[in-house]
Design an enzyme around this catalytic site. Sequence first.
Site, PDB file in Angstrom:
ATOM      1  N   ARG A 167       0.851  -1.208   0.000  1.00  0.00           N
ATOM      2  CA  ARG A 167       0.000   0.000   0.000  1.00  0.00           C
ATOM      3  C   ARG A 167       0.880   1.248   0.000  1.00  0.00           C
ATOM      4  NH1 ARG A 167      -5.326  -1.476   0.848  1.00  0.00           N
ATOM      5  NH2 ARG A 167      -5.433  -3.718   0.570  1.00  0.00           N
ATOM      6  N   LYS A 214       5.554  -5.869   7.251  1.00  0.00           N
ATOM      7  CA  LYS A 214       5.256  -6.722   6.100  1.00  0.00           C
ATOM      8  C   LYS A 214       6.124  -6.253   4.942  1.00  0.00           C
ATOM      9  CE  LYS A 214       1.864  -8.625   2.988  1.00  0.00           C
ATOM     10  NZ  LYS A 214       0.576  -9.283   2.855  1.00  0.00           N
ATOM     11  N   CYS A 343      -5.716 -26.964   1.959  1.00  0.00           N
ATOM     12  CA  CYS A 343      -6.057 -25.940   0.968  1.00  0.00           C
ATOM     13  C   CYS A 343      -5.467 -26.374  -0.363  1.00  0.00           C
ATOM     14  CB  CYS A 343      -5.504 -24.589   1.400  1.00  0.00           C
ATOM     15  SG  CYS A 343      -5.606 -23.344   0.105  1.00  0.00           S
ATOM     16  N   CYS A 346      -7.188 -23.232  -4.935  1.00  0.00           N
ATOM     17  CA  CYS A 346      -8.055 -23.021  -6.104  1.00  0.00           C
ATOM     18  C   CYS A 346      -8.527 -21.571  -6.186  1.00  0.00           C
ATOM     19  CB  CYS A 346      -9.274 -23.946  -6.009  1.00  0.00           C
ATOM     20  SG  CYS A 346     -10.296 -23.623  -4.542  1.00  0.00           S
ATOM     21  N   CYS A 350     -12.385 -18.219  -1.483  1.00  0.00           N
ATOM     22  CA  CYS A 350     -11.719 -17.223  -0.615  1.00  0.00           C
ATOM     23  C   CYS A 350     -11.516 -15.932  -1.397  1.00  0.00           C
ATOM     24  CB  CYS A 350     -10.416 -17.795  -0.061  1.00  0.00           C
ATOM     25  SG  CYS A 350      -9.349 -18.530  -1.315  1.00  0.00           S
TER      26      CYS A 350
HETATM   27  C1  LIG Z   1      -9.169 -13.281   0.818  1.00  0.00           C
HETATM   28  C2  LIG Z   1      -7.801 -12.742   1.142  1.00  0.00           C
HETATM   29  C3  LIG Z   1      -7.672 -11.471   1.690  1.00  0.00           C
HETATM   30  C4  LIG Z   1      -6.396 -10.967   1.987  1.00  0.00           C
HETATM   31  N1  LIG Z   1      -6.290  -9.755   2.610  1.00  0.00           N
HETATM   32  C5  LIG Z   1      -5.058  -9.266   2.942  1.00  0.00           C
HETATM   33  C6  LIG Z   1      -4.923  -8.061   3.680  1.00  0.00           C
HETATM   34  O1  LIG Z   1      -5.893  -7.418   4.087  1.00  0.00           O
HETATM   35  N2  LIG Z   1      -3.660  -7.611   3.943  1.00  0.00           N
HETATM   36  C7  LIG Z   1      -2.558  -8.300   3.533  1.00  0.00           C
HETATM   37  O2  LIG Z   1      -1.450  -7.843   3.784  1.00  0.00           O
HETATM   38  N3  LIG Z   1      -2.647  -9.480   2.878  1.00  0.00           N
HETATM   39  C8  LIG Z   1      -3.871  -9.981   2.570  1.00  0.00           C
HETATM   40  N4  LIG Z   1      -3.972 -11.199   1.958  1.00  0.00           N
HETATM   41  C9  LIG Z   1      -2.742 -11.957   1.598  1.00  0.00           C
HETATM   42  C10 LIG Z   1      -2.396 -13.003   2.676  1.00  0.00           C
HETATM   43  O3  LIG Z   1      -2.024 -12.385   3.885  1.00  0.00           O
HETATM   44  C11 LIG Z   1      -1.244 -13.925   2.219  1.00  0.00           C
HETATM   45  O4  LIG Z   1      -0.063 -13.169   2.076  1.00  0.00           O
HETATM   46  C12 LIG Z   1      -1.519 -14.646   0.892  1.00  0.00           C
HETATM   47  O5  LIG Z   1      -2.838 -15.131   0.841  1.00  0.00           O
HETATM   48  C13 LIG Z   1      -0.559 -15.822   0.687  1.00  0.00           C
HETATM   49  O6  LIG Z   1      -0.658 -16.729   1.766  1.00  0.00           O
HETATM   50  P1  LIG Z   1      -1.503 -18.130   1.690  1.00  0.00           P
HETATM   51  O7  LIG Z   1      -0.924 -18.923   0.591  1.00  0.00           O
HETATM   52  O8  LIG Z   1      -1.317 -18.729   3.055  1.00  0.00           O
HETATM   53  O9  LIG Z   1      -2.927 -17.775   1.413  1.00  0.00           O
HETATM   54  C14 LIG Z   1      -5.242 -11.732   1.685  1.00  0.00           C
HETATM   55  C15 LIG Z   1      -5.401 -13.029   1.159  1.00  0.00           C
HETATM   56  C16 LIG Z   1      -6.651 -13.540   0.898  1.00  0.00           C
HETATM   57  C17 LIG Z   1      -6.788 -14.951   0.370  1.00  0.00           C
HETATM   58  S1  SF4 Z   2     -11.436 -21.964  -1.541  1.00  0.00           S
HETATM   59 FE1  SF4 Z   2      -9.555 -20.884  -0.951  1.00  0.00          FE
HETATM   60  S2  SF4 Z   2      -9.129 -21.603   1.124  1.00  0.00           S
HETATM   61 FE2  SF4 Z   2     -10.572 -23.060   0.211  1.00  0.00          FE
HETATM   62  S3  SF4 Z   2      -9.296 -24.681  -0.707  1.00  0.00           S
HETATM   63 FE3  SF4 Z   2      -9.704 -23.170  -2.345  1.00  0.00          FE
HETATM   64  S4  SF4 Z   2      -7.925 -21.774  -2.177  1.00  0.00           S
HETATM   65 FE4  SF4 Z   2      -7.955 -22.922  -0.283  1.00  0.00          FE
END
Ligand SMILES: Cc1cc2nc3c(=O)[nH]c(=O)nc-3n(C[C@H](O)[C@H](O)[C@H](O)COP(=O)(O)O)c2cc1C
Ligand code: SF4
Length: 367
Positions: A167, A214, A343, A346, A350
């Site tokens: 941001r 971050k 997870c 996909c 989410c």
């Molecule tokens: C639905 C959704 C909303 C997210 N909102 C934010 C957010 O508000 N701020 C942020 O820094 N990252 C946000 N992220 C990114 C996650 O913090 C994370 O870095 C990213 O999903 C990769 O991790 P994962 O593979 O465990 O999902 C969001 C991710 C998802 C899926």
């Molecule tokens: S909908 Fe999102 S949280 Fe659920 S399995 Fe698919 S990628 Fe993962």
Amino acid sequence: MHETINSPLNYGGLHLKNRIIFAPTTMGLTQEAFVERMRRIAAGGCAMIIIGDVPVLPRGFGPSLYSKKGMAFYRAVADAVHREGCLLCAQLHQSDSDLKAMLKYVPGVLTKRISMEELRPLLNQQVGPYITGLPEKKVAQITDAFGRAAQLAVEVGFDMVQVHGDRMCGSFSSALFNHRTDRYGGSPANRARFAVEAVSAIRRRLPQLPIDYKLAVRQEEPHYGNAGVLESELPIFVLLLEEAGVTSFHVTLANHGDLCDTIPPKNHPQFGTEGCFLTFCDQVRQLTNLPICGVGGLTDPAFVEEQLKAHRMDCAAMSRQLIADPDWPNKVFSSRVEEIHRCVRCNKECLGGMMAHRGVHCIYEDR
Ligand SMILES: Cc1cc2nc3c(=O)[nH]c(=O)nc-3n(C[C@H](O)[C@H](O)[C@H](O)COP(=O)(O)O)c2cc1C
Ligand code: SF4
């Protein structure tokens, strides 16, 4: 077997009971549903939850730390999460969208001439001019607001804050957006100044508070991410941020490209694999002794354990995996790994749910 995942950690002065953190995730839910979802994730055994996108100014998107209603909301989240034995961190952020420039797209969005997918690149085009033209007086107000917001966050029960390095911090950091010719533009140290001043404003007011950053990294070969810090500029940014008072780094890819790059699906050409951003952690590890949190495609307990043991990260943040199964930590700790709903990356319910304004859900949910 998963003894490192289940071991405590001193995270910038905060005692984490284990190594699993819920990554900042904007949910698009009602406040009541949000509180319950955070409670549920906390009950699944993770050590800390990071609440995404908590605005640093009184007027911003999302509940405000400056209003009675907003404070009551964050207090309810803190109480619910603490009752489950979990800690809470506020991701402090300032948007880099130019609200005035956004207004001209409202009629197009309302009449559906502009889709949400089309709106994103249009808004991204406004970021450079907005960041470059922001008066120094306004910059000082915003960076100072990080300190005030951190104070309020602690008042309502947050245990820690994370400065959102994407941001506005991220666009100031990036020469792709920041074309300023004053002390906030030009050299990497100048482009780091906004983030450094935001961190310093918190440190001045709260000398003991753990401050996570971050750290959004821009990769050039091949090019991914537009805001954030170039890999080659990491040594300067990490040093300056640490000197300003950062106590840990949450390392990931920079934003302002395609959302699927920072939240990569399994078929992503570059980041489809487990632990997709850990190479950035490896680079940051060379530059600091502070704890590092990895994030991005962390779903497999054996893999997470291995990476922690190898010291590539000190803790693992998960967004989608804890949406798919909040009980991931407890199932790992009680040797019920085969019961985990893994997870599958996909992005259907989410990220898909968020984009379609249905709220963040998962294909595993019965709704
Ligand atoms: C639905 C959704 C909303 C997210 N909102 C934010 C957010 O508000 N701020 C942020 O820094 N990252 C946000 N992220 C990114 C996650 O913090 C994370 O870095 C990213 O999903 C990769 O991790 P994962 O593979 O465990 O999902 C969001 C991710 C998802 C899926
Ligand atoms: S909908 Fe999102 S949280 Fe659920 S399995 Fe698919 S990628 Fe993962």
